[in-house]
Design an enzyme around this catalytic site. Sequence first.
Site, PDB file in Angstrom:
ATOM      1  N   ALA A 116      10.503 -20.413 -51.357  1.00 35.75           N
ATOM      2  CA  ALA A 116      10.661 -19.648 -50.107  1.00 35.75           C
ATOM      3  C   ALA A 116       9.912 -18.323 -50.038  1.00 35.75           C
ATOM      4  O   ALA A 116       9.654 -17.826 -48.939  1.00 35.75           O
ATOM      5  CB  ALA A 116      12.144 -19.386 -49.870  1.00 35.75           C
ATOM      6  N   ALA A 117       9.592 -17.720 -51.173  1.00 36.50           N
ATOM      7  CA  ALA A 117       9.059 -16.355 -51.133  1.00 36.50           C
ATOM      8  C   ALA A 117       7.596 -16.329 -50.687  1.00 36.50           C
ATOM      9  O   ALA A 117       6.856 -17.250 -51.019  1.00 36.50           O
ATOM     10  CB  ALA A 117       9.174 -15.725 -52.524  1.00 36.50           C
ATOM     11  N   PRO A 118       7.172 -15.333 -49.906  1.00 39.78           N
ATOM     12  CA  PRO A 118       7.893 -14.116 -49.494  1.00 39.78           C
ATOM     13  C   PRO A 118       8.702 -14.264 -48.199  1.00 39.78           C
ATOM     14  O   PRO A 118       9.207 -13.264 -47.692  1.00 39.78           O
ATOM     15  CB  PRO A 118       6.759 -13.102 -49.295  1.00 39.78           C
ATOM     16  N   GLY A 119       8.824 -15.450 -47.657  1.00 37.01           N
ATOM     17  CA  GLY A 119       9.816 -15.611 -46.602  1.00 37.01           C
ATOM     18  C   GLY A 119       9.310 -15.821 -45.182  1.00 37.01           C
ATOM     19  O   GLY A 119      10.097 -15.772 -44.237  1.00 37.01           O
ATOM     20  N   LYS A 121       8.416 -18.539 -43.764  1.00 34.42           N
ATOM     21  CA  LYS A 121       9.044 -19.721 -43.170  1.00 34.42           C
ATOM     22  C   LYS A 121      10.563 -19.607 -43.197  1.00 34.42           C
ATOM     23  O   LYS A 121      11.227 -20.096 -42.293  1.00 34.42           O
ATOM     24  CB  LYS A 121       8.525 -20.993 -43.849  1.00 34.42           C
ATOM     25  N   ASP A 166      14.399 -22.640 -60.829  1.00 37.88           N
ATOM     26  CA  ASP A 166      13.305 -23.599 -60.788  1.00 37.88           C
ATOM     27  C   ASP A 166      13.733 -24.703 -59.820  1.00 37.88           C
ATOM     28  O   ASP A 166      14.770 -25.343 -60.019  1.00 37.88           O
ATOM     29  CB  ASP A 166      13.082 -24.160 -62.202  1.00 37.88           C
ATOM     30  N   ASP A 184       7.501 -25.966 -49.414  1.00 37.56           N
ATOM     31  CA  ASP A 184       6.216 -25.323 -49.138  1.00 37.56           C
ATOM     32  C   ASP A 184       5.644 -25.000 -50.524  1.00 37.56           C
ATOM     33  O   ASP A 184       5.811 -23.897 -51.037  1.00 37.56           O
ATOM     34  CB  ASP A 184       6.460 -24.061 -48.299  1.00 37.56           C
ATOM     35  N   CYS A 237      -0.965 -25.281 -48.506  1.00 37.91           N
ATOM     36  CA  CYS A 237      -2.108 -24.677 -47.812  1.00 37.91           C
ATOM     37  C   CYS A 237      -3.374 -24.981 -48.617  1.00 37.91           C
ATOM     38  O   CYS A 237      -4.207 -24.113 -48.825  1.00 37.91           O
ATOM     39  CB  CYS A 237      -1.914 -23.185 -47.581  1.00 37.91           C
TER      40      CYS A 237
HETATM   41  C1  LIG Z   1       3.183 -21.315 -50.960  1.00 33.87           C
HETATM   42  S1  LIG Z   1       4.272 -20.209 -51.696  1.00 33.87           S
HETATM   43  C2  LIG Z   1       5.640 -20.223 -50.593  1.00 33.87           C
HETATM   44  C3  LIG Z   1       5.412 -19.427 -49.331  1.00 33.87           C
HETATM   45  C4  LIG Z   1       6.676 -19.283 -48.499  1.00 33.87           C
HETATM   46  N1  LIG Z   1       7.270 -20.578 -48.200  1.00 33.87           N
HETATM   47  C5  LIG Z   1       6.417 -18.558 -47.198  1.00 33.87           C
HETATM   48  O1  LIG Z   1       6.267 -19.187 -46.147  1.00 33.87           O
HETATM   49  O2  LIG Z   1       6.391 -17.318 -47.221  1.00 33.87           O
HETATM   50  C6  LIG Z   1       4.896 -21.142 -53.039  1.00 33.87           C
HETATM   51  C7  LIG Z   1       6.047 -20.489 -53.773  1.00 33.87           C
HETATM   52  O3  LIG Z   1       6.523 -21.431 -54.746  1.00 33.87           O
HETATM   53  C8  LIG Z   1       7.103 -20.687 -55.779  1.00 33.87           C
HETATM   54  N2  LIG Z   1       7.290 -21.574 -56.934  1.00 33.87           N
HETATM   55  C9  LIG Z   1       6.388 -21.938 -57.887  1.00 33.87           C
HETATM   56  N3  LIG Z   1       6.958 -22.781 -58.772  1.00 33.87           N
HETATM   57  C10 LIG Z   1       8.234 -22.982 -58.364  1.00 33.87           C
HETATM   58  C11 LIG Z   1       9.325 -23.734 -58.864  1.00 33.87           C
HETATM   59  N4  LIG Z   1       9.210 -24.475 -59.985  1.00 33.87           N
HETATM   60  N5  LIG Z   1      10.498 -23.690 -58.200  1.00 33.87           N
HETATM   61  C12 LIG Z   1      10.632 -22.930 -57.077  1.00 33.87           C
HETATM   62  N6  LIG Z   1       9.630 -22.180 -56.559  1.00 33.87           N
HETATM   63  C13 LIG Z   1       8.450 -22.209 -57.193  1.00 33.87           C
HETATM   64  C14 LIG Z   1       6.131 -19.537 -55.980  1.00 33.87           C
HETATM   65  O4  LIG Z   1       6.757 -18.460 -56.639  1.00 33.87           O
HETATM   66  C15 LIG Z   1       5.726 -19.228 -54.532  1.00 33.87           C
HETATM   67  O5  LIG Z   1       6.496 -18.166 -54.035  1.00 33.87           O
END
Ligand SMILES: C[S@@+](CC[C@H](N)C(=O)[O-])C[C@H]1O[C@@H](n2cnc3c(N)ncnc32)[C@H](O)[C@@H]1O
Length: 314
Positions: A116-119, A121, A166, A184, A237
């Site tokens: 979800a980060a940085p949020g 969506k 995770d 995402d 993306c």
């Molecule tokens: C494409 S970004 C998400 C962007 C976010 N959905 C937004 O719209 O702002 C992918 C995210 O996946 C997280 N990530 C990577 N491996 C992960 C895991 N095993 N479990 C959960 N999140 C993970 C990363 O820290 C990153 O913040």
Amino acid sequence: MNSIKMSEDLKNLLYSIPEIDVESLLGSYQKPMRESIRINTLKAREEDVLYMLKEKGVELEKIPWARYGYWVLNDVNISNTIEHMLGLVYIQGAVSMAPVEVLSPKPGELVLDLCAAPGSKTTQIAQFMQGEGVIVANDVNLKRIRALSSNVQRCGIINCIITQADGRRFPLWAKGFFDKVLVDAPCTSLGIVSKDWGAAKKWSFRASERLSKLQLSLAISGFECLKVGGTMVYATCTLSPQENEWVIDRLIASKPNARLESINLEGLKMKKGLLEWQHEKFNPEIERCVRVYPYEHEAEGFFMAKIVKESDGP
Ligand SMILES: C[S@@+](CC[C@H](N)C(=O)[O-])C[C@H]1O[C@@H](n2cnc3c(N)ncnc32)[C@H](O)[C@@H]1O
């Protein structure tokens, strides 16, 4: 103008997908993307915020596929405005608004945003839910969770639980629990190279393949967290079939109760998912996935798949 340094692997990748207009793609990599915002109706009425921005001289044009989404037509620094600081507007890429439109969360639902980060969506999902129901916004990275938390607060969201885990472990606690799930996924970012030229310089088949294993595990985990009848959107993306079609092909091969649905969004120029790549043939249903190339809207490139859980299953 400086030109982008691309790895040999990336050149090979781009020419391995015949539908990509490589010249236009490289052109788009060199230009900044068009700026766009979402009006946050959790805090104020859309027409009032539009009026405030107009009074400041901000010129906007509606994005056809995104409820509350607008292109910014003139050169203004939206992040310095009081409207932005107060959470009345959220700066978000126009195509990055598409996955939540496809997911279409409703008030009262239980929604999981697995990465979800940085949020961007998460805050969009919250807007669609109008304060009713619960969003679980998860990420593995604490630093990025701080930004997520600050965006959730700035946007006035009261029905969001933030977790740090995770995403691959989520079915341990939440199997069959959610109406909607967004994955995402972390990816090699070939749809946003104009923001990060490093993505093109360091791109490799090996890194993409390594990441695709994580993406598949996250997609499977997200799917297992769905209720029967629930919907998941998998999005990246990036343009690499290994991180997109391959992941969804393997997901539906391992989950016979997963059905791919077609995606239609007004005004968004999309291509169908690829059915073969580098001697590999994918399930014909993969055609229902969509690809959006960065040069189509001077915005991000994205891949999206919409998956419904039809019954209980493995
Ligand atoms: C494409 S970004 C998400 C962007 C976010 N959905 C937004 O719209 O702002 C992918 C995210 O996946 C997280 N990530 C990577 N491996 C992960 C895991 N095993 N479990 C959960 N999140 C993970 C990363 O820290 C990153 O913040």
